[in-house]
Design a protein around this motif. Structure first.
Motif, PDB file in Angstrom:
ATOM      1  N   VAL A 145       6.499  -1.143  -5.434  1.00  0.00           N
ATOM      2  CA  VAL A 145       5.283  -1.559  -4.730  1.00  0.00           C
ATOM      3  C   VAL A 145       4.030  -1.087  -5.469  1.00  0.00           C
ATOM      4  N   THR A 146       4.109   0.051  -6.165  1.00  0.00           N
ATOM      5  CA  THR A 146       2.960   0.516  -6.957  1.00  0.00           C
ATOM      6  C   THR A 146       2.634  -0.493  -8.045  1.00  0.00           C
ATOM      7  N   ALA A 147       3.680  -0.995  -8.702  1.00  0.00           N
ATOM      8  CA  ALA A 147       3.482  -1.998  -9.743  1.00  0.00           C
ATOM      9  C   ALA A 147       2.984  -3.313  -9.149  1.00  0.00           C
ATOM     10  N   LEU A 148       3.594  -3.709  -8.046  1.00  0.00           N
ATOM     11  CA  LEU A 148       3.258  -4.993  -7.429  1.00  0.00           C
ATOM     12  C   LEU A 148       1.796  -5.033  -6.991  1.00  0.00           C
ATOM     13  N   THR A 149       1.323  -3.951  -6.375  1.00  0.00           N
ATOM     14  CA  THR A 149      -0.065  -3.933  -5.912  1.00  0.00           C
ATOM     15  C   THR A 149      -1.057  -3.813  -7.058  1.00  0.00           C
ATOM     16  N   ALA A 150      -0.628  -3.304  -8.193  1.00  0.00           N
ATOM     17  CA  ALA A 150      -1.525  -3.177  -9.355  1.00  0.00           C
ATOM     18  C   ALA A 150      -1.837  -4.527  -9.984  1.00  0.00           C
ATOM     19  N   ILE A 151      -0.973  -5.499  -9.753  1.00  0.00           N
ATOM     20  CA  ILE A 151      -1.161  -6.820 -10.365  1.00  0.00           C
ATOM     21  C   ILE A 151      -2.454  -7.470  -9.885  1.00  0.00           C
ATOM     22  N   THR A 152      -2.932  -7.093  -8.694  1.00  0.00           N
ATOM     23  CA  THR A 152      -4.171  -7.689  -8.188  1.00  0.00           C
ATOM     24  C   THR A 152      -5.352  -7.395  -9.109  1.00  0.00           C
ATOM     25  N   GLN A 153      -5.358  -6.215  -9.716  1.00  0.00           N
ATOM     26  CA  GLN A 153      -6.453  -5.874 -10.625  1.00  0.00           C
ATOM     27  C   GLN A 153      -6.467  -6.817 -11.830  1.00  0.00           C
ATOM     28  N   LEU A 154      -5.278  -7.079 -12.363  1.00  0.00           N
ATOM     29  CA  LEU A 154      -5.162  -7.951 -13.529  1.00  0.00           C
ATOM     30  C   LEU A 154      -5.532  -9.388 -13.161  1.00  0.00           C
ATOM     31  N   ALA A 155      -5.090  -9.822 -11.997  1.00  0.00           N
ATOM     32  CA  ALA A 155      -5.325 -11.200 -11.571  1.00  0.00           C
ATOM     33  C   ALA A 155      -6.813 -11.510 -11.436  1.00  0.00           C
ATOM     34  N   HIS A 156      -7.562 -10.592 -10.868  1.00  0.00           N
ATOM     35  CA  HIS A 156      -8.990 -10.842 -10.676  1.00  0.00           C
ATOM     36  C   HIS A 156      -9.746 -10.917 -11.996  1.00  0.00           C
ATOM     37  N   HIS A 157      -9.215 -10.243 -13.006  1.00  0.00           N
ATOM     38  CA  HIS A 157      -9.824 -10.310 -14.336  1.00  0.00           C
ATOM     39  C   HIS A 157      -9.297 -11.501 -15.147  1.00  0.00           C
ATOM     40  N   GLY A 158      -8.305 -12.197 -14.617  1.00  0.00           N
ATOM     41  CA  GLY A 158      -7.744 -13.323 -15.346  1.00  0.00           C
ATOM     42  C   GLY A 158      -6.809 -12.910 -16.470  1.00  0.00           C
ATOM     43  N   MET A 159      -6.406 -11.641 -16.466  1.00  0.00           N
ATOM     44  CA  MET A 159      -5.470 -11.173 -17.487  1.00  0.00           C
ATOM     45  C   MET A 159      -4.070 -11.733 -17.229  1.00  0.00           C
ATOM     46  N   LEU A 160      -3.279 -11.819 -18.267  1.00  0.00           N
ATOM     47  CA  LEU A 160      -1.925 -12.355 -18.164  1.00  0.00           C
ATOM     48  C   LEU A 160      -0.944 -11.211 -17.989  1.00  0.00           C
ATOM     49  N   SER A 170      21.190  -3.776 -20.760  1.00  0.00           N
ATOM     50  CA  SER A 170      22.055  -2.948 -19.911  1.00  0.00           C
ATOM     51  C   SER A 170      21.327  -1.762 -19.310  1.00  0.00           C
ATOM     52  N   GLY A 171      20.257  -1.323 -19.957  1.00  0.00           N
ATOM     53  CA  GLY A 171      19.486  -0.206 -19.416  1.00  0.00           C
ATOM     54  C   GLY A 171      18.872  -0.512 -18.073  1.00  0.00           C
ATOM     55  N   MET A 172      18.711  -1.792 -17.749  1.00  0.00           N
ATOM     56  CA  MET A 172      18.147  -2.179 -16.465  1.00  0.00           C
ATOM     57  C   MET A 172      19.147  -1.994 -15.330  1.00  0.00           C
ATOM     58  N   PHE A 173      20.418  -1.937 -15.664  1.00  0.00           N
ATOM     59  CA  PHE A 173      21.472  -1.909 -14.641  1.00  0.00           C
ATOM     60  C   PHE A 173      22.125  -0.537 -14.501  1.00  0.00           C
ATOM     61  N   GLU A 174      21.508   0.481 -15.084  1.00  0.00           N
ATOM     62  CA  GLU A 174      22.054   1.829 -15.027  1.00  0.00           C
ATOM     63  C   GLU A 174      22.047   2.365 -13.593  1.00  0.00           C
ATOM     64  N   ILE A 175      23.231   2.787 -13.107  1.00  0.00           N
ATOM     65  CA  ILE A 175      23.314   3.351 -11.760  1.00  0.00           C
ATOM     66  C   ILE A 175      24.008   4.716 -11.745  1.00  0.00           C
ATOM     67  N   ASP A 176      24.418   5.190 -12.914  1.00  0.00           N
ATOM     68  CA  ASP A 176      25.107   6.477 -12.972  1.00  0.00           C
ATOM     69  C   ASP A 176      24.145   7.643 -13.142  1.00  0.00           C
ATOM     70  N   GLU A 177      22.883   7.347 -13.360  1.00  0.00           N
ATOM     71  CA  GLU A 177      21.884   8.403 -13.473  1.00  0.00           C
ATOM     72  C   GLU A 177      20.583   7.924 -12.841  1.00  0.00           C
ATOM     73  N   VAL A 178      19.743   8.880 -12.486  1.00  0.00           N
ATOM     74  CA  VAL A 178      18.446   8.544 -11.918  1.00  0.00           C
ATOM     75  C   VAL A 178      17.602   7.891 -13.005  1.00  0.00           C
ATOM     76  N   LYS A 179      17.012   6.737 -12.676  1.00  0.00           N
ATOM     77  CA  LYS A 179      16.190   6.036 -13.658  1.00  0.00           C
ATOM     78  C   LYS A 179      15.089   5.261 -12.941  1.00  0.00           C
ATOM     79  N   GLY A 180      13.861   5.469 -13.360  1.00  0.00           N
ATOM     80  CA  GLY A 180      12.737   4.724 -12.813  1.00  0.00           C
ATOM     81  C   GLY A 180      12.576   3.395 -13.527  1.00  0.00           C
ATOM     82  N   GLY A 181      11.539   2.671 -13.124  1.00  0.00           N
ATOM     83  CA  GLY A 181      11.268   1.387 -13.757  1.00  0.00           C
ATOM     84  C   GLY A 181      11.948   0.244 -13.040  1.00  0.00           C
ATOM     85  N   SER A 182      11.543  -0.963 -13.386  1.00  0.00           N
ATOM     86  CA  SER A 182      12.101  -2.165 -12.783  1.00  0.00           C
ATOM     87  C   SER A 182      11.698  -3.350 -13.653  1.00  0.00           C
ATOM     88  N   SER A 183      11.911  -4.547 -13.130  1.00  0.00           N
ATOM     89  CA  SER A 183      11.516  -5.736 -13.869  1.00  0.00           C
ATOM     90  C   SER A 183       9.997  -5.816 -14.028  1.00  0.00           C
TER      91      SER A 183
END
Length: 222
Positions: A145-160, A170-183
């Motif tokens: 949600v932190t990432a999702l709400t930050a997109i509004t700043q970019l949108a108002h500036h017209g940034m891509l 495979s690093g996106m699907f790691e579940i055997d250790e704590v890992k932050g980040g997302s798509s």
């Protein structure tokens, strides 16, 4: 004997092509260094791409020194300058990093975006690509949600906005250790503040630096 015009033009174009630099600004706020660790790895990834010049910048601090002292905040990095809003126009692309505060970006970053009104009015940043990265304390602290709400700043500036998607593999699907980040981008968990970004989190940050820089390079070609 002077060179033919066609040869001179070819030499001039070749010289320009080989000297052309794409500038990526990595702009962040970090209270307890977690975002800074990520930012430095993102810079390394970005600079691994030929023709990319990635620079680190900090947003201005808004908390008084006494409050920072009571929060046991370490000194700011003395090798990373504080950015001014007008300097944003110098960059071809961006990566913005921040810790989460109650599920949204830290107030220091929001205050910086609020100070870019002149750029907003002229849409001076429109069309420029931008990625985001972050740090939260725990699973419910706003990794997405932190990432999702930050997109509004970019949108108002017209940034891509440039998300990672699932290109990290495979690093996106790691579940055997704590890992932050997302798509949405690279992320890390700070826990109670003592946890530092893991090797996998840093690898994702490095990858994001490369990924966003490659896209910026493509979009900035004339």
């Amino acid at each position: 004997m002077p060179l033919p015009t066609t040869v001179l033009c070819s030499v001039t174009f070749f010289t320009y092509a080989t000297m052309a630099i794409t500038k990526v600004y990595i702009i962040y706020y970090s209270l307890h260094k977690h975002v800074e660790y990520m930012a430095r790895e993102i810079q390394r990834g970005a600079n691994s791409i030929e023709g990319i010049e990635a620079t680190l910048w900090q947003v201005p601090e808004t908390l008084p020194s006494l409050v920072l002292e009571k929060m046991k905040a370490p000194p700011k990095a003395d090798d990373v300058p504080v950015i001014k809003p007008e300097q944003l126009t110098e960059a071809d692309g961006f990566l913005f990093g921040f810790p989460s505060r109650f599920g949204v970006m830290a107030a220091q970053c929001k205050a910086f975006f609020d100070s870019t009104n002149d750029l907003f009015e002229t849409q001076a940043l429109a069309g420029k690509p931008a990625g985001i990265f972050w740090s939260t304390g725990f699973h419910g602290g706003g990794q997405e949600v932190t990432a999702l709400t930050a997109i509004t700043q970019l949108a108002h500036h017209g940034m891509l906005y440039v998300p990672l998607g699932y290109t990290f593999g495979s690093g996106m699907f790691e579940i055997d250790e704590v890992k932050g980040g997302s798509s949405y981008g690279a992320g890390t968990y700070a826990g109670d503040g003592s946890r530092k970004p893991s090797e996998l989190e840093l690898q994702q940050a490095f990858y994001q630096g490369k990924y966003v820089s490659e896209i910026t390079k493509k979009l900035s070609r004339n």
